[in-house]
Design an enzyme around this catalytic site. Structure first.
Site, mmCIF file in Angstrom:
data_model
loop_
_atom_site.group_PDB
_atom_site.id
_atom_site.type_symbol
_atom_site.label_atom_id
_atom_site.label_comp_id
_atom_site.label_asym_id
_atom_site.label_seq_id
_atom_site.Cartn_x
_atom_site.Cartn_y
_atom_site.Cartn_z
ATOM 1 N N CYS A 380 0.951 -1.250 0.002
ATOM 2 C CA CYS A 380 0.041 -0.063 0.092
ATOM 3 C C CYS A 380 1.009 1.241 0.248
ATOM 4 O O CYS A 380 1.531 1.489 -0.996
ATOM 5 C CB CYS A 380 -0.866 0.059 0.966
ATOM 6 S SG CYS A 380 -2.331 0.946 0.874
ATOM 7 N N HIS A 515 -3.497 -5.053 0.582
ATOM 8 C CA HIS A 515 -2.832 -5.594 1.825
ATOM 9 C C HIS A 515 -2.939 -7.133 1.648
ATOM 10 O O HIS A 515 -4.113 -7.701 2.350
ATOM 11 C CB HIS A 515 -3.816 -4.982 2.878
ATOM 12 C CG HIS A 515 -3.365 -3.568 3.292
ATOM 13 N ND1 HIS A 515 -2.480 -3.128 3.888
ATOM 14 C CD2 HIS A 515 -4.004 -2.566 2.576
ATOM 15 C CE1 HIS A 515 -2.649 -1.761 3.788
ATOM 16 N NE2 HIS A 515 -3.515 -1.456 3.427
ATOM 17 N N GLU A 517 -1.431 -9.232 3.639
ATOM 18 C CA GLU A 517 -1.140 -9.655 4.921
ATOM 19 C C GLU A 517 -2.652 -9.913 5.760
ATOM 20 O O GLU A 517 -2.397 -11.031 6.433
ATOM 21 C CB GLU A 517 -0.689 -8.799 5.929
ATOM 22 C CG GLU A 517 -1.454 -7.511 6.247
ATOM 23 C CD GLU A 517 -1.231 -6.200 5.282
ATOM 24 O OE1 GLU A 517 -0.894 -6.465 3.927
ATOM 25 O OE2 GLU A 517 -1.448 -4.929 5.622
HETATM 26 N N1 GLN Z 1 -1.912 6.792 2.818
HETATM 27 C C1 GLN Z 1 -1.864 5.922 1.657
HETATM 28 C C2 GLN Z 1 -3.323 6.016 1.200
HETATM 29 O O1 GLN Z 1 -4.409 6.405 1.611
HETATM 30 C C3 GLN Z 1 -1.805 4.444 1.825
HETATM 31 C C4 GLN Z 1 -2.760 3.728 2.870
HETATM 32 C C5 GLN Z 1 -2.214 2.579 3.325
HETATM 33 O O2 GLN Z 1 -1.192 2.260 3.212
HETATM 34 N N2 GLN Z 1 -3.167 1.797 3.793
HETATM 35 O O3 GLN Z 1 -3.630 5.704 -0.095
#
Ligand code: GLN
Length: 541
Positions: A380, A515, A517
């Protein structure tokens, strides 16, 4: 066959917090599931916040995201790692949600002018939510957050007391997790805190049926007997849960003590014997792990390791399935604000995160991993960082994410509304959520390029992974990136959003907008983490 009348196994905790109620509930769930029962687990959080979505990871640990896009307590992560059954918004609620709902009803006049009280109005709402969550299952494990004696948990304890009265002892069972300290100076095990904790539970009208005693070591028969006598619990219902090197050995360990047998007997459930082969395999794999693979996890919430709970576990799973012990070193990215001299690791991971702090250092770290040919996994925010770094140092653009710098000349990462025309699907994806933002949340389909590392790892091109972010790769830069060696290897189902990148001339450099994970478990491990640890392990040799 799922029953129409689910049975309830309530799990409370006493003496101190952080005894591992979540892991115990998950282990119990897995034992019951392995007997062919349909099981779900709910976490009831007595705090007033409406959900953990906006709570600081420093205070509350990771926010776990379910398939349906709910932002929930990290214990739901444990439940999914141990169970086959998947969690949803129904599996977690807070006191705040209960009160909000009751107050809205009051404003609409639905209580017809009567006095709105904790009992019955709040407790009724709690009971209703429990039964909705349990629907369609043979057994629902209900974990009450906090510790018995907390002011906030009282309405929850009262609600489950009523449930026992209404449903009877064939359908309700109380398990209490408690702590039995060992005093090294006198060489004694102390049962008094447990006695008090069970009494405190009793003062709420709840008699514990089963006690699980956390302790450093196994308790002696004599200790269990004493605890049983003082707490009015059958001796064969006092179990011990000592410290263990791996949390994944707990289901088999509790089964050996006969815990699941007691539960099905007491709840009069007819079911098969448990099938624990999968767990035994995990234990065997853990016992044959050799050597160490070092992963540097560079983020901003590194002071509390629970902030990255699912990432930690996913790395551990990948270690189990690669025959190596993964050692994670947490490094605050601000350490690298001025550049990176050396990171002593076989692999580097930048996990998710929000806000500007620490980003400078992360960009330096991504550059280091790229230039030094060190396996890199960016999740992310970690993918977005890799993209910004590549744009700046390879494409030589004055690039940034609009999350960090609003007026950047080259917004390689931005809100989709900032860089796309205002028509089409994109708009539908950015509906205002009631969380005060425009978050892309939950499970979505992603297509992988056939020739990518990722497709080879997943062994398929169509995957589905969970999201929790606002910012996206700016498609206007797609071909420039592809031409220069950072390949766009994953796109959303409608081809409109970038989901994953890889660097061509690199040992292993992968970034994903989702994600992975959240969907890793110890029995199978996640393909992406498995690939990352395999690459890191090769490097360590
Ligand atoms: N801050 C970034 C976004 O909002 C990444 C978010 C995250 O890593 N969950 O896209």
């Amino acid at each position: 066959m799922a029953s129409k009348n689910p049975k309830y196994l309530f799990v409370t905790g006493g003496v101190v917090s952080s005894l591992g109620k979540g892991i115990l509930s998950a282990s119990l769930g897995s034992l019951l599931e392995s007997r062919g029962l349909k099981v779900t687990i709910m976490k009831l959080d007595p705090y007033i916040n409406l959900d953990p979505g906006t709570m600081s990871p420093f205070q509350h640990g990771e926010v776990f995201v379910t398939d349906d896009g709910s932002e929930t307590d990290l214990d739901l992560g444990h439940y999914e790692r141990y169970l086959n059954s998947k969690m949803s918004h129904k599996n977690n609620f807070t006191a705040g949600q209960v009160y909000e709902h009751v107050l809205k009803k009051e404003r609409k006049g639905e209580f017809l002018g009567s006095t709105v009280q904790v009992i019955p109005h709040i407790t009724d709402e709690i009971k209703k939510r429990i039964s909705i969550g349990a629907e369609g299952n043979d057994i629902a494990i209900i974990e009450i957050g906090g510790t018995v004696g907390d002011i906030e948990s009282q309405p929850f304890l009262e609600a489950i007391r009523q449930m026992k009265l209404e449903l009877g002892s064939d359908r309700t069972l109380f398990t209490h997790l408690t702590f039995v300290p060992y005093l090294a100076s006198s060489g004694e095990t102390k049962t008094k805190p447990t006695q008090h904790s069970v009494k405190s539970l009793l003062s709420h009208g709840l008699q514990a049926d089963i006690l699980i005693c956390r302790s450093e070591q196994n308790l002696s028969k004599a200790d269990c007997k004493k605890i049983a006598l003082f707490t009015n619990v059958n001796e064969d219902c006092v179990f011990t849960l000592p410290d263990v090197p791996s949390i994944y050995s707990i289901p088999v360990m509790m089964n050996k003590q006969g815990l699941d047998e007691q539960i099905v007997e007491k709840l009069k459930i007819r079911c098969s014997k448990p099938k624990l082969n999968d767990w035994k395999k995990v234990i065997n794999l853990e016992n044959s792990q050799k050597g160490e693979t070092k992963i540097a996890m560079v983020g901003k919430y590194t002071e509390l390791v629970d902030s990255y709970k699912s990432v930690n576990e996913a790395l551990i799973h990948a270690g189990i399935h690669n025959g190596t012990n993964v050692k994670i070193e947490y490094i605050d990215s601000e350490m690298f604000n001025k550049g990176v001299k050396k990171i002593n690791a076989d692999g580097i991971l930048i996990p998710g995160g929000f806000g500007n702090r620490g980003v400078k250092g992360m960009i330096n770290v991504a550059r280091y991993a790229r230039e030094q040919n060190i396996p890199y996994l960016g999740i992310c925010l970690g993918m977005q960082i890799a993209v910004i770094e590549f744009a700046r140092n390879v494409l030589k653009l004055d690039a940034d994410s609009t999350e960090f710098k609003k007026s950047t000349k080259h917004p390689v990462i931005g809100l989709i509304t900032e860089w796309l025309d205002d028509e089409g699907l994109i708009q539908q994806r950015t509906e205002e959520s009631d969380k005060g933002g425009t978050m892309r949340l939950g499970s979505q389909v992603c297509y992988l390029k056939k020739t990518s590392k990722m497709a080879k790892l997943y062994k398929k091109q169509r995957i589905s992974e969970r999201h929790r972010h606002r910012y996206e790769f700016n498609n206007n830069y797609e071909s420039t990136f592809n031409k220069n060696g950072m390949t766009i290897v994953g796109k959303s189902e409608d081809n409109s959003l970038v989901e994953a990148i890889e660097i061509k001339n690199h040992k292993w450099f992968v970034g994903c907008q989702f994600h992975p994970e959240f969907t890793s478990d110890p029995i199978k491990a996640h393909p992406l983490f498995k690939g990352f640890i395999r690459a890191a392990k090769l490097k360590s040799k």
